[in-house]
Design a protein around this motif. Structure first.
Motif, PDB file in Angstrom:
ATOM      1  N   VAL A  70     -12.911 101.233  44.781  1.00 45.20           N
ATOM      2  CA  VAL A  70     -12.123 100.028  45.039  1.00 45.20           C
ATOM      3  C   VAL A  70     -10.746 100.177  44.406  1.00 45.20           C
ATOM      4  N   THR A  71      -9.832  99.310  44.810  1.00 44.73           N
ATOM      5  CA  THR A  71      -8.466  99.304  44.278  1.00 44.73           C
ATOM      6  C   THR A  71      -8.120  97.909  43.790  1.00 44.73           C
ATOM      7  N   VAL A  72      -7.471  97.828  42.625  1.00 40.14           N
ATOM      8  CA  VAL A  72      -7.034  96.535  42.097  1.00 40.14           C
ATOM      9  C   VAL A  72      -5.537  96.577  41.845  1.00 40.14           C
ATOM     10  N   ARG A  73      -4.904  95.427  41.950  1.00 41.65           N
ATOM     11  CA  ARG A  73      -3.475  95.319  41.712  1.00 41.65           C
ATOM     12  C   ARG A  73      -3.202  95.255  40.207  1.00 41.65           C
ATOM     13  N   SER A  74      -1.932  95.381  39.842  1.00 47.35           N
ATOM     14  CA  SER A  74      -1.556  95.338  38.426  1.00 47.35           C
ATOM     15  C   SER A  74      -1.731  93.927  37.871  1.00 47.35           C
ATOM     16  N   PHE A  75      -2.094  93.852  36.610  1.00 54.57           N
ATOM     17  CA  PHE A  75      -2.251  92.546  35.967  1.00 54.57           C
ATOM     18  C   PHE A  75      -2.122  92.719  34.458  1.00 54.57           C
ATOM     19  N   TYR A  76      -1.845  91.622  33.788  1.00 57.92           N
ATOM     20  CA  TYR A  76      -1.859  91.587  32.331  1.00 57.92           C
ATOM     21  C   TYR A  76      -3.222  91.092  31.863  1.00 57.92           C
ATOM     22  N   MET A  77      -3.667  91.609  30.723  1.00 60.40           N
ATOM     23  CA  MET A  77      -4.934  91.144  30.146  1.00 60.40           C
ATOM     24  C   MET A  77      -4.764  90.967  28.644  1.00 60.40           C
ATOM     25  N   ASP A  78      -5.385  89.931  28.095  1.00 66.07           N
ATOM     26  CA  ASP A  78      -5.365  89.732  26.641  1.00 66.07           C
ATOM     27  C   ASP A  78      -5.904  90.975  25.949  1.00 66.07           C
ATOM     28  N   ASP A  79      -5.222  91.414  24.910  1.00 68.52           N
ATOM     29  CA  ASP A  79      -5.695  92.624  24.218  1.00 68.52           C
ATOM     30  C   ASP A  79      -6.934  92.355  23.370  1.00 68.52           C
ATOM     31  N   THR A  80      -7.238  91.089  23.116  1.00 64.92           N
ATOM     32  CA  THR A  80      -8.470  90.729  22.413  1.00 64.92           C
ATOM     33  C   THR A  80      -9.134  89.564  23.127  1.00 64.92           C
ATOM     34  N   GLU A  81     -10.359  89.291  22.744  1.00 68.93           N
ATOM     35  CA  GLU A  81     -10.998  88.063  23.208  1.00 68.93           C
ATOM     36  C   GLU A  81     -10.226  86.865  22.642  1.00 68.93           C
ATOM     37  N   ILE A  82     -10.258  85.745  23.321  1.00 66.89           N
ATOM     38  CA  ILE A  82      -9.630  84.526  22.800  1.00 66.89           C
ATOM     39  C   ILE A  82     -10.312  84.164  21.493  1.00 66.89           C
ATOM     40  N   THR A  83      -9.503  83.947  20.465  1.00 68.36           N
ATOM     41  CA  THR A  83     -10.045  83.714  19.124  1.00 68.36           C
ATOM     42  C   THR A  83     -10.273  82.230  18.846  1.00 68.36           C
ATOM     43  N   ASN A  84     -10.978  81.960  17.754  1.00 71.85           N
ATOM     44  CA  ASN A  84     -11.172  80.572  17.332  1.00 71.85           C
ATOM     45  C   ASN A  84      -9.836  79.880  17.110  1.00 71.85           C
ATOM     46  N   SER A  85      -8.897  80.582  16.484  1.00 75.36           N
ATOM     47  CA  SER A  85      -7.583  80.005  16.212  1.00 75.36           C
ATOM     48  C   SER A  85      -6.862  79.633  17.490  1.00 75.36           C
ATOM     49  N   GLU A  86      -6.919  80.518  18.492  1.00 70.19           N
ATOM     50  CA  GLU A  86      -6.232  80.251  19.757  1.00 70.19           C
ATOM     51  C   GLU A  86      -6.893  79.100  20.505  1.00 70.19           C
ATOM     52  N   TYR A  87      -8.205  79.044  20.493  1.00 72.35           N
ATOM     53  CA  TYR A  87      -8.889  77.944  21.171  1.00 72.35           C
ATOM     54  C   TYR A  87      -8.683  76.636  20.422  1.00 72.35           C
ATOM     55  N   ARG A  88      -8.568  76.700  19.092  1.00 70.48           N
ATOM     56  CA  ARG A  88      -8.296  75.482  18.323  1.00 70.48           C
ATOM     57  C   ARG A  88      -6.943  74.881  18.702  1.00 70.48           C
ATOM     58  N   GLN A  89      -5.991  75.741  19.075  1.00 67.10           N
ATOM     59  CA  GLN A  89      -4.696  75.236  19.525  1.00 67.10           C
ATOM     60  C   GLN A  89      -4.873  74.346  20.758  1.00 67.10           C
ATOM     61  N   PHE A  90      -5.752  74.745  21.658  1.00 70.80           N
ATOM     62  CA  PHE A  90      -6.085  73.942  22.835  1.00 70.80           C
ATOM     63  C   PHE A  90      -6.744  72.633  22.425  1.00 70.80           C
ATOM     64  N   VAL A  91      -7.744  72.714  21.548  1.00 70.39           N
ATOM     65  CA  VAL A  91      -8.466  71.520  21.095  1.00 70.39           C
ATOM     66  C   VAL A  91      -7.520  70.534  20.417  1.00 70.39           C
ATOM     67  N   GLU A  92      -6.652  71.050  19.548  1.00 68.44           N
ATOM     68  CA  GLU A  92      -5.734  70.164  18.825  1.00 68.44           C
ATOM     69  C   GLU A  92      -4.692  69.552  19.758  1.00 68.44           C
ATOM     70  N   TRP A  93      -4.288  70.284  20.797  1.00 69.66           N
ATOM     71  CA  TRP A  93      -3.355  69.715  21.767  1.00 69.66           C
ATOM     72  C   TRP A  93      -4.007  68.547  22.509  1.00 69.66           C
ATOM     73  N   VAL A  94      -5.260  68.717  22.913  1.00 73.90           N
ATOM     74  CA  VAL A  94      -5.980  67.646  23.599  1.00 73.90           C
ATOM     75  C   VAL A  94      -6.171  66.459  22.662  1.00 73.90           C
ATOM     76  N   GLN A  95      -6.569  66.730  21.424  1.00 77.90           N
ATOM     77  CA  GLN A  95      -6.741  65.670  20.431  1.00 77.90           C
ATOM     78  C   GLN A  95      -5.436  64.913  20.208  1.00 77.90           C
ATOM     79  N   ASP A  96      -4.345  65.652  20.094  1.00 77.32           N
ATOM     80  CA  ASP A  96      -3.023  65.060  19.912  1.00 77.32           C
ATOM     81  C   ASP A  96      -2.657  64.178  21.104  1.00 77.32           C
ATOM     82  N   SER A  97      -2.938  64.669  22.320  1.00 76.08           N
ATOM     83  CA  SER A  97      -2.603  63.919  23.533  1.00 76.08           C
ATOM     84  C   SER A  97      -3.388  62.622  23.639  1.00 76.08           C
ATOM     85  N   ILE A  98      -4.674  62.689  23.265  1.00 79.06           N
ATOM     86  CA  ILE A  98      -5.511  61.489  23.312  1.00 79.06           C
ATOM     87  C   ILE A  98      -4.977  60.441  22.343  1.00 79.06           C
TER      88      ILE A  98
END
Length: 451
Positions: A70-98
């Motif tokens: 098979v053939t795939v096109r070019s893409f960017y990928m995170d060099d690591t799994e999403i970390t707790n710190s990065e996901y907490r940024q999402f959680v805190e943004w939602v908390q802040d918005s609420i």
């Protein structure tokens, strides 16, 4: 009079022709200058073809991954799994918005504005929707899971910092709103006030492009999907995934404590991972809008083929991301975090997960594409999908199929599941202590460093 009109038209045409930069040639629409950029924390995976599937022995005899070029096109990928710190940024943004949404609504009901101080400092920036831009109405910051509030189209005031210290609350109205975000006093213990995580909901919409493209009838609005879900990780997975096992410290500390900030987030369902991708796209594009720059294309989960191609790191026929058929290096060290021996989880120097940048990266500079945590992909699982998917950017996407492909194996798996060609699945609404994710973004070019 008719002659005068013709002369006027000719004069206008002459002026527009003289002022045109195209000189009457087909030069294309001259839009804004585009400044592509490499996304932070991501690696470019160059386009290419590879043999997807099990070229080595299928030890489990599942017969679900026959070889296919098979053939795939070019893409960017995170060099690591999403970390707790990065996901907490999402959680805190939602908390802040609420919090800001509830403060603004109460301020409006009380007829207070920023001039009145107190809760009025958090009043809506735009209280007249007739003056709000189309963008403001479309990208409404009301992601509080409150449903229709009657304030759709109003802009939140994010300039004023929220006060979380109870001793510094500005007035009783502010106290009323903030207390509504916490669990009831009778449910708390040890004198700790805890946010009610069931109220942390993210609401967004997306368009089912594939369904719309294949449909011969129906209007655009028929394919717009609405999503609303709780986004806090399910920390109870550390206990529910293992019977007769003491994992309470991981349940208590793993997601929120700074000691685990750089560890991969777990307890995230496929649907929550999709919500994170949507938020990450919005978060970046909100910043681009403020800078007058064009929007980036969306962040998303990788397809199964993209994940395997990236995991192989350009090594043809490799069993693992490092290529070789062995899980131990020449120096006698384990190459990944997994369960190397029966009951001996610590033989590889790790008991549970390890930091996202552990062990050596593969040749695409991606960490832990084998072991640590298994990873969600965008593809639906079908044992026979390799027989019918396209050879160009293959993807077994099926919205009706709740089984989603996970790849890479985890800290609790044996070596077979770490192989780059091994397929496994989990249900989209399930969360596990051994499943995380990383995101990708389609490649559209890089900024010219010579300018």
């Amino acid at each position: 009079m008719k002659k005068l009109l013709l002369v006027s038209i000719a004069f206008v045409f002459l002026l527009t022709s003289c002022g045109s930069k195209s000189k009457g040639e087909l030069v294309g629409v001259q839009g804004k200058k585009w400044y592509p950029e490499k996304p932070y924390g991501m690696e470019l995976i160059p386009r290419g073809s590879f043999i997807m599937g099990k070229s080595e022995e299928d030890q489990a005899k599942v017969l679900n991954a026959p070889t296919k070029t098979v053939t795939v096109r070019s893409f960017y990928m995170d060099d690591t799994e999403i970390t707790n710190s990065e996901y907490r940024q999402f959680v805190e943004w939602v908390q802040d918005s609420i919090a800001r949404t509830r403060l603004a609504i109460l301020a409006d009901e009380l007829g207070l504005s920023s001039e009145d101080g107190g809760i009025g400092e958090y009043a809506f920036k735009q209280a007249d929707t007739t003056k709000a831009s189309v963008y403001d109405k479309y990208m409404l910051d009301n992601y509080s899971g409150m449903g229709d509030t009657g304030y759709e189209g109003y802009s939140l005031n994010r300039d004023e910092d929220l006060v979380w210290d109870t001793s510094e609350y500005p007035d009783e109205y502010y106290t009323e709103v903030m207390d509504s975000l916490y669990i009831p006093e009778e449910e708390s213990y040890n004198g700790q006030r805890t946010i009610d995580v069931t109220k942390l909901k993210y609401k967004y919409s997306w368009m089912d492009i594939e369904a719309a493209a294949r449909s011969k009838t129906g209007r655009r609005k028929d394919f717009i999907r609405q999503e609303e879900l709780e986004i806090y990780p399910d920390t109870t997975v550390w206990i529910r995934d293992f019977e007769y096992s003491y994992n309470e410290p991981m349940h208590n500390d793993y997601f929120w404590h700074d000691a685990y900030s750089d560890y991969p987030v777990v307890g995230i369902s496929w649907k929550q991972a999709q919500a994170f991708c949507n938020w990450r796209t919005k978060f970046k594009n909100d910043d681009n809008k403020s800078r007058g720059r064009q929007f980036v294309n969306k962040f998303r989960l990788p397809t199964e083929a993209e994940w395997e191609y990236a995991a192989r790191g350009g090594i043809e026929g490799g069993t693992y991301p490092w290529g070789g058929p062995y899980v131990i290096s020449d120096t006698g060290c384990f190459m990944a975090n997994f369960k190397p021996q029966r009951g001996d989880y610590a033989a590889d120097a790790a008991l549970y997960t390890v930091e996202a940048k552990s062990y050596e990266p593969n040749d695409f500079n991606l960490y832990n594409m084998a072991g640590n945590v298994a990873e969600w992909t965008n593809s639906s699982y079908d044992p026979s999908s390799y027989e019918y998917v396209s050879t160009m950017n293959p993807n077994g996407g099926d919205g009706a199929n709740a089984r989603k492909v996970i790849r890479g194996g985890s800290w609790k798996d044996v070596a077979y599941f770490l192989q780059v060609s091994t397929r496994d699945y989990e249900y989209s609404d399930s969360a596990r202590s051994y499943i995380g994710f990383r995101t990708v973004q389609d490649y559209m070019g890089e900024e010219d460093s010579t300018q």
